[in-house]
Design an enzyme around this catalytic site. Structure first.
Site, PDB file in Angstrom:
ATOM      1  N   SER A  86       0.898  -1.113  -0.109  1.00 27.31           N
ATOM      2  CA  SER A  86      -0.005   0.067   0.035  1.00 27.31           C
ATOM      3  C   SER A  86       0.767   1.337   0.009  1.00 27.31           C
ATOM      4  O   SER A  86       2.130   1.138   0.605  1.00 27.31           O
ATOM      5  CB  SER A  86      -0.929   0.008   1.425  1.00 27.31           C
ATOM      6  N   TYR A 103      -2.032  -0.547  10.687  1.00 25.36           N
ATOM      7  CA  TYR A 103      -1.942  -0.783   9.390  1.00 25.36           C
ATOM      8  C   TYR A 103      -0.690  -0.507   8.575  1.00 25.36           C
ATOM      9  O   TYR A 103      -0.081  -1.309   7.921  1.00 25.36           O
ATOM     10  CB  TYR A 103      -3.225  -0.409   8.564  1.00 25.36           C
TER      11      TYR A 103
END
Length: 233
Positions: free
Chosen positions: A136, A149
């Site tokens: 990501s 995360y």
């Protein structure tokens, strides 16, 4: 590599980026097995796109060796590509983080990803295959409430670089794809896909990036690929 008749595993393949990637690779002639926790949903999606389903919980690491063996039987041979797409998120500011949140996210995004890859490694070495890790842009730069995360995706980026160093001598290509925001079911409490937005990425853009990177001749590979929306503002 040639995608036609290639044997591919896509984790988290029942929705979002995983589903779109599996569908595109199937359209290009690949034989694709998709994994997911929800067996009923997985079976439905597999029938829809022409994939082979294999229910698999990324936290159940004791099942990985059997899953790798079963995959080889289901696809009639060792795999050529493993796409590590399955991932989850937890978000909280420092001061409110719970240990269980870190454990949950890392169990899927880091530990499960690593140990499943290890289970498939003999097949990938034999085939001089490909590993694609989906990280990501959160693995490139942190953000408020992103401690859990974002750090997990930084870890995936580090793992990818380690595996590149280890596996290049075996002609195994290890590639990292960093999507920015994509309209998927990620972090949606009801797991429903978000509607498309004109200025945000769709799963199809990420699928295109993955397929394009894989299709490069085997003499070269893209170590890391980041996909941004052109103008999200």
């Amino acid at each position: 590599m040639q995608l036609k008749n290639a044997k591919v595993v896509v984790t988290g393949g029942s929705s979002g980026i995983g589903k779109a990637t599996a569908q595109l690779l199937i359209e290009k002639g690949a034989k694709v097995l998709i994994t997911g926790r929800n067996a009923e949903k997985l079976e439905k999606v597999a029938q829809e796109i022409g994939a082979t389903p294999l229910a698999l919980d990324m936290t159940d690491t004791e099942q990985f060796a059997a899953a790798a063996e079963k995959t080889q039987a289901l696809l009639d041979g060792p795999i050529d590509v493993l796409i590590n797409n399955a991932g989850i998120g937890e978000f909280a500011p420092l001061g409110e983080i719970q240990l269980a949140q870190f454990q949950s996210v890392y169990m899927t995004n880091v530990f499960g990803l690593s140990l499943l890859t290890q289970a498939f490694l003999p097949q990938l070495k034999a085939q001089k295959g490909n590993i694609v890790n989906i990280a990501s842009t959160a693995g490139l730069k942190g953000f408020a409430t992103g401690s859990i995360y974002s750090s997990s995706k930084f870890a995936v980026r580090g793992l990818t670089q380690c595996w590149q160093a280890e596996l290049r001598p075996h002609n195994v290509r290890v590639q990292l794809v960093n999507p920015s925001e994509v309209t998927t079911a990620f972090n949606q409490a009801n797991r429903a896909e978000r509607p498309e937005e004109a200025k945000k990425l769709r799963s199809q853009e990420i699928a295109h990036a993955i397929a394009s990177a894989l299709e490069m001749d085997d003499r070269g590979f893209i170590p890391e690929l980041t996909v941004w929306a052109t103008n999200p503002f």
